[in-house]
Design a protein around this motif. Structure first.
Motif, PDB file in Angstrom:
ATOM      1  N   ALA A  93      -4.433   0.493   3.297  1.00 56.06           N
ATOM      2  CA  ALA A  93      -3.282  -0.143   2.661  1.00 56.06           C
ATOM      3  C   ALA A  93      -3.732  -0.749   1.344  1.00 56.06           C
ATOM      4  CB  ALA A  93      -2.687  -1.227   3.562  1.00 56.06           C
ATOM      5  N   ARG A  94      -2.888  -0.607   0.323  1.00 54.89           N
ATOM      6  CA  ARG A  94      -3.193  -1.172  -0.994  1.00 54.89           C
ATOM      7  C   ARG A  94      -2.023  -2.028  -1.458  1.00 54.89           C
ATOM      8  NH1 ARG A  94      -7.484   1.852  -3.241  1.00 54.89           N
ATOM      9  NH2 ARG A  94      -7.810   3.852  -2.161  1.00 54.89           N
ATOM     10  N   GLY A  95      -2.361  -3.220  -1.946  1.00 54.60           N
ATOM     11  CA  GLY A  95      -1.339  -4.090  -2.515  1.00 54.60           C
ATOM     12  C   GLY A  95      -1.548  -4.349  -3.989  1.00 54.60           C
ATOM     13  N   TYR A  96      -2.745  -3.973  -4.469  1.00 52.23           N
ATOM     14  CA  TYR A  96      -3.110  -4.165  -5.867  1.00 52.23           C
ATOM     15  C   TYR A  96      -3.831  -2.913  -6.353  1.00 52.23           C
ATOM     16  CZ  TYR A  96      -2.202  -9.122  -5.014  1.00 52.23           C
ATOM     17  OH  TYR A  96      -1.609 -10.322  -4.686  1.00 52.23           O
ATOM     18  N   LEU A  97      -3.882  -2.740  -7.657  1.00 46.08           N
ATOM     19  CA  LEU A  97      -4.480  -1.549  -8.240  1.00 46.08           C
ATOM     20  C   LEU A  97      -5.955  -1.797  -8.522  1.00 46.08           C
ATOM     21  CD1 LEU A  97      -3.392   1.232  -8.933  1.00 46.08           C
ATOM     22  CD2 LEU A  97      -2.944   0.432 -11.265  1.00 46.08           C
ATOM     23  N   ALA A  98      -6.825  -1.039  -7.844  1.00 41.20           N
ATOM     24  CA  ALA A  98      -8.268  -1.219  -7.999  1.00 41.20           C
ATOM     25  C   ALA A  98      -8.991   0.007  -7.459  1.00 41.20           C
ATOM     26  CB  ALA A  98      -8.748  -2.470  -7.257  1.00 41.20           C
ATOM     27  N   GLY A  99     -10.269   0.115  -7.822  1.00 42.65           N
ATOM     28  CA  GLY A  99     -11.122   1.140  -7.252  1.00 42.65           C
ATOM     29  C   GLY A  99     -10.635   2.557  -7.477  1.00 42.65           C
ATOM     30  N   SER A 100     -10.760   3.376  -6.439  1.00 42.70           N
ATOM     31  CA  SER A 100     -10.346   4.777  -6.545  1.00 42.70           C
ATOM     32  C   SER A 100      -8.838   4.894  -6.749  1.00 42.70           C
ATOM     33  CB  SER A 100     -10.768   5.556  -5.297  1.00 42.70           C
ATOM     34  OG  SER A 100     -10.139   5.042  -4.135  1.00 42.70           O
ATOM     35  N   GLY A 101      -8.093   3.903  -6.227  1.00 45.53           N
ATOM     36  CA  GLY A 101      -6.646   3.915  -6.435  1.00 45.53           C
ATOM     37  C   GLY A 101      -6.292   3.796  -7.912  1.00 45.53           C
ATOM     38  N   LEU A 102      -7.033   2.967  -8.636  1.00 41.92           N
ATOM     39  CA  LEU A 102      -6.814   2.830 -10.070  1.00 41.92           C
ATOM     40  C   LEU A 102      -7.085   4.149 -10.780  1.00 41.92           C
ATOM     41  CD1 LEU A 102      -6.361   1.165 -12.678  1.00 41.92           C
ATOM     42  CD2 LEU A 102      -8.789   0.543 -12.569  1.00 41.92           C
ATOM     43  N   ASP A 104      -6.949   7.190  -9.542  1.00 39.87           N
ATOM     44  CA  ASP A 104      -5.900   8.155  -9.196  1.00 39.87           C
ATOM     45  C   ASP A 104      -4.619   7.860  -9.978  1.00 39.87           C
ATOM     46  OD1 ASP A 104      -7.686   9.271  -7.448  1.00 39.87           O
ATOM     47  OD2 ASP A 104      -6.761   8.454  -5.633  1.00 39.87           O
ATOM     48  N   TYR A 105      -4.281   6.584 -10.078  1.00 40.43           N
ATOM     49  CA  TYR A 105      -3.073   6.195 -10.814  1.00 40.43           C
ATOM     50  C   TYR A 105      -3.193   6.566 -12.290  1.00 40.43           C
ATOM     51  CZ  TYR A 105       0.193   3.197 -13.338  1.00 40.43           C
ATOM     52  OH  TYR A 105       1.164   2.741 -14.193  1.00 40.43           O
ATOM     53  N   GLN A 106      -4.335   6.314 -12.878  1.00 35.33           N
ATOM     54  CA  GLN A 106      -4.533   6.630 -14.293  1.00 35.33           C
ATOM     55  C   GLN A 106      -4.437   8.134 -14.538  1.00 35.33           C
ATOM     56  OE1 GLN A 106      -8.327   4.686 -14.799  1.00 35.33           O
ATOM     57  NE2 GLN A 106      -7.396   2.844 -15.692  1.00 35.33           N
ATOM     58  N   GLY A 109      -0.492   8.931 -12.051  1.00 31.54           N
ATOM     59  CA  GLY A 109       0.657   8.047 -11.948  1.00 31.54           C
ATOM     60  C   GLY A 109       1.077   7.817 -10.512  1.00 31.54           C
ATOM     61  N   ALA A 110       0.182   8.149  -9.589  1.00 33.97           N
ATOM     62  CA  ALA A 110       0.476   8.048  -8.157  1.00 33.97           C
ATOM     63  C   ALA A 110      -0.836   7.895  -7.396  1.00 33.97           C
ATOM     64  CB  ALA A 110       1.215   9.288  -7.678  1.00 33.97           C
ATOM     65  N   ILE A 111      -0.741   7.435  -6.149  1.00 33.62           N
ATOM     66  CA  ILE A 111      -1.891   7.375  -5.252  1.00 33.62           C
ATOM     67  C   ILE A 111      -1.491   8.052  -3.953  1.00 33.62           C
ATOM     68  CG2 ILE A 111      -3.608   5.928  -4.121  1.00 33.62           C
ATOM     69  CD1 ILE A 111      -2.908   3.686  -6.041  1.00 33.62           C
ATOM     70  N   CYS A 112      -2.255   9.068  -3.562  1.00 33.60           N
ATOM     71  CA  CYS A 112      -1.980   9.802  -2.314  1.00 33.60           C
ATOM     72  C   CYS A 112      -0.533  10.288  -2.262  1.00 33.60           C
ATOM     73  CB  CYS A 112      -2.301   8.943  -1.097  1.00 33.60           C
ATOM     74  SG  CYS A 112      -4.060   8.586  -0.912  1.00 33.60           S
ATOM     75  N   GLY A 113      -0.015  10.709  -3.393  1.00 35.10           N
ATOM     76  CA  GLY A 113       1.336  11.229  -3.441  1.00 35.10           C
ATOM     77  C   GLY A 113       2.417  10.178  -3.547  1.00 35.10           C
ATOM     78  N   VAL A 114       2.031   8.889  -3.571  1.00 36.34           N
ATOM     79  CA  VAL A 114       3.011   7.807  -3.697  1.00 36.34           C
ATOM     80  C   VAL A 114       3.155   7.463  -5.182  1.00 36.34           C
ATOM     81  CG1 VAL A 114       3.628   5.448  -3.069  1.00 36.34           C
ATOM     82  CG2 VAL A 114       2.353   6.882  -1.440  1.00 36.34           C
ATOM     83  N   LEU A 116       3.975   5.546  -8.618  1.00 35.17           N
ATOM     84  CA  LEU A 116       3.985   4.135  -9.003  1.00 35.17           C
ATOM     85  C   LEU A 116       4.558   4.009 -10.411  1.00 35.17           C
ATOM     86  CD1 LEU A 116       0.450   3.114  -7.685  1.00 35.17           C
ATOM     87  CD2 LEU A 116       2.651   2.498  -6.678  1.00 35.17           C
ATOM     88  N   PRO A 117       5.123   2.858 -10.747  1.00 36.68           N
ATOM     89  CA  PRO A 117       5.732   2.691 -12.073  1.00 36.68           C
ATOM     90  C   PRO A 117       4.686   2.742 -13.178  1.00 36.68           C
ATOM     91  CG  PRO A 117       5.695   0.616 -10.882  1.00 36.68           C
ATOM     92  CD  PRO A 117       5.291   1.661  -9.907  1.00 36.68           C
ATOM     93  N   PRO A 118       5.090   3.141 -14.385  1.00 38.38           N
ATOM     94  CA  PRO A 118       4.148   3.174 -15.509  1.00 38.38           C
ATOM     95  C   PRO A 118       3.775   1.767 -15.957  1.00 38.38           C
ATOM     96  CG  PRO A 118       6.372   3.655 -16.260  1.00 38.38           C
ATOM     97  CD  PRO A 118       6.438   3.604 -14.762  1.00 38.38           C
ATOM     98  N   GLY A 119       2.676   1.690 -16.705  1.00 45.01           N
ATOM     99  CA  GLY A 119       2.294   0.422 -17.323  1.00 45.01           C
ATOM    100  C   GLY A 119       1.442  -0.490 -16.482  1.00 45.01           C
ATOM    101  N   LEU A 120       1.051  -0.062 -15.275  1.00 44.27           N
ATOM    102  CA  LEU A 120       0.194  -0.910 -14.448  1.00 44.27           C
ATOM    103  C   LEU A 120      -1.234  -0.889 -14.993  1.00 44.27           C
ATOM    104  CD1 LEU A 120       1.407   0.057 -10.847  1.00 44.27           C
ATOM    105  CD2 LEU A 120       2.202  -1.804 -12.318  1.00 44.27           C
ATOM    106  N   VAL A 121      -1.963  -1.968 -14.759  1.00 37.72           N
ATOM    107  CA  VAL A 121      -3.341  -2.082 -15.232  1.00 37.72           C
ATOM    108  C   VAL A 121      -4.234  -2.473 -14.050  1.00 37.72           C
ATOM    109  CG1 VAL A 121      -2.662  -2.705 -17.575  1.00 37.72           C
ATOM    110  CG2 VAL A 121      -2.986  -4.515 -15.857  1.00 37.72           C
ATOM    111  N   GLU A 122      -5.528  -2.456 -14.285  1.00 40.50           N
ATOM    112  CA  GLU A 122      -6.454  -2.865 -13.234  1.00 40.50           C
ATOM    113  C   GLU A 122      -6.107  -4.273 -12.750  1.00 40.50           C
ATOM    114  OE1 GLU A 122     -11.237  -3.282 -12.309  1.00 40.50           O
ATOM    115  OE2 GLU A 122     -10.549  -2.638 -14.301  1.00 40.50           O
ATOM    116  N   GLY A 123      -5.960  -4.405 -11.442  1.00 44.24           N
ATOM    117  CA  GLY A 123      -5.624  -5.704 -10.865  1.00 44.24           C
ATOM    118  C   GLY A 123      -4.137  -5.968 -10.718  1.00 44.24           C
ATOM    119  N   SER A 124      -3.283  -5.047 -11.209  1.00 40.46           N
ATOM    120  CA  SER A 124      -1.837  -5.249 -11.074  1.00 40.46           C
ATOM    121  C   SER A 124      -1.425  -5.301  -9.612  1.00 40.46           C
ATOM    122  CB  SER A 124      -1.068  -4.118 -11.758  1.00 40.46           C
ATOM    123  OG  SER A 124      -1.125  -4.199 -13.155  1.00 40.46           O
ATOM    124  N   ARG A 125      -0.490  -6.200  -9.302  1.00 38.94           N
ATOM    125  CA  ARG A 125       0.112  -6.204  -7.976  1.00 38.94           C
ATOM    126  C   ARG A 125       1.120  -5.062  -7.914  1.00 38.94           C
ATOM    127  NH1 ARG A 125       2.069 -11.344  -7.463  1.00 38.94           N
ATOM    128  NH2 ARG A 125       0.394 -12.080  -6.116  1.00 38.94           N
TER     129      ARG A 125
END
Length: 278
Positions: A93-102, A104-106, A109-114, A116-125
Motif C-alpha cells: 500500500a502506498r499513501g505517498y510518492l517515494a521509491g520505485s513508485g516515484l 514508475d509515476y515519473q 503517470g501511474a503505479i501498477c496500472g493505477v 495518478l494526477p499530474p504534477g506530483l513530486v517526491e514526497g507528495s501525498r
C-alpha cells in the motif's frame, strides 16, 4: 528443530506443527544481504511487529501463537507461529510518492496500472492510498516485479484479489492513523498474507522499518528529501559514497552508518510504542 528456510532477515524452523520465526540482525538493500549486521535489529523488528499485530488484530487475524514459548537463545527476537500457505503476492500500500513508485509515476503517470494526477513530486501525498502489488520471488531468484490488480485477479481469483486489496489498504489506513499520532508518516508498507484453514492471516512482520517507509512528520516537505526513519540511510550511503553495482557481495558498512541505522530503528520503536528501548 529443523531449519526450513533462511531468508534475507529471518530464519524459519519447524517445531512440530508450529513454526519458529527468528529475526536476525542481518540487513539487506536492493535484495542483497549486506555483510555487516545492525545490533539489536532482530529484536526491534520482532517486538515492533508484535506491538502492531496486537494493535491491528481486529482488522485481520495473524499467525502469532506465542512470543515467549521459544528457545531461550532466541528470546526477544523469535515468534512461535502458525504455519500458513503463503499467498504469492507482495501486498503493498502506498499513501505517498517515494521509491520505485516515484520512478514508475515519473515514467508512466501511474503505479501498477493505477493512474495518478499530474504534477506530483517526491514526497507528495496521494489523493488516496493505493494498492500496488508485486510478484513474490524467492531469495536469489531476482527482483519482485510490479503487478496490476488484474494480474492479481488472474493469479488468485477475483474474490481473493479483492480481499487482499481490502486488507492491505485497511492495515495501511489504520496503521497510518496510529503512527500519525506519534509524529510518523507511513509513506508505504508491504505485508505478507497466507492461509490457514482457508482463512487469510497476516504473517512475517508488520509495519517495521524493514517493510515500510517511515518519515518524521514534523519534517515532511513534498518535493524535498524527507528524514527517513528506516533503512533508507543505507541506500543513500551506498548510492552516494560507494561504487557498488548492487550485486553480491554487498559492501561492508562503516561504523557511523551502522550506528545511524540502528538509531533510526530505535527511534521508530520508541516513538510508536512509547517505551524506551533498553
Amino acid at each position: 528443530m529443523e531449519l526450513l528456510h533462511s531468508g534475507k532477515v529471518r530464519d524459519v524452523y519447524a517445531d512440530g506443527k508450529d513454526l519458529i520465526l527468528v529475526a536476525s540482525d542481518r540487513i539487506s538493500i536492493y535484495d542483497v544481504i549486506l555483510p555487516t549486521p545492525i545490533p539489536d535489529k532482530g529484536k526491534i523488528l520482532t517486538q515492533l511487529s508484535l506491538w502492531w499485530f496486537d494493535q491491528l488484530s481486529d482488522v485481520v487475524p495473524n499467525h502469532v501463537i506465542s512470543s515467549t514459548d521459544v528457545p531461550q537463545e532466541w528470546q526477544g527476537r523469535a515468534i512461535r507461529c502458525e504455519r500458513l500457505e503463503m499467498v504469492m503476492v507482495e501486498c503493498i500500500a502506498r499513501g505517498y510518492l517515494a521509491g520505485s513508485g516515484l520512478k514508475d509515476y515519473q515514467r508512466d503517470g501511474a503505479i501498477c496500472g493505477v493512474p495518478l494526477p499530474p504534477g506530483l513530486v517526491e514526497g507528495s501525498r496521494l489523493p488516496e492510498p493505493i494498492f500496488t502489488p508485486s510478484t513474490k520471488e524467492a531469495v536469489g531468484a531476482g527482483h519482485d516485479a510490479p503487478m496490476t490488480f488484474d494480474e492479481v485477479v488472474a493469479q488468485q481469483g477475483r474474490d481473493e484479489a479483492e480481499e487482499l486489496k481490502r486488507i492491505t489498504l485497511e492495515i495501511y489506513r489504520r496503521g497510518s492513523e496510529i503512527a500519525a499520532t506519534k509524529g510518523i508518516l507511513i509513506a508505504d508498507t508491504k505485508i505478507e498474507l497466507g492461509k490457514a484453514g482457508g482463512e487469510l492471516k497476516l504473517g512475517d512482520e508488520l509495519l517495521t522499518p524493514d517493510s515500510s517507509r517511515f518519515w518524521a512528520a514534523e519534517e515532511w516537505r513534498p518535493g524535498d528529501v524527507q528524514r527517513y526513519l528506516d533503512k533508507q540511510v543505507l541506500r543513500d550511503w551506498a548510492t552516494r559514497e560507494t561504487d557498488w553495482d548492487r550485486t553480491e557481495p554487498g559492501p561492508e558498512l562503516p561504523e557511523r552508518v551502522v550506528e545511524a541505522t540502528r538509531n533510526r530503528y530505535v527511534e521508530v520503536y520508541e516513538r510508536l510504542t512509547g517505551d524506551r528501548w533498553s
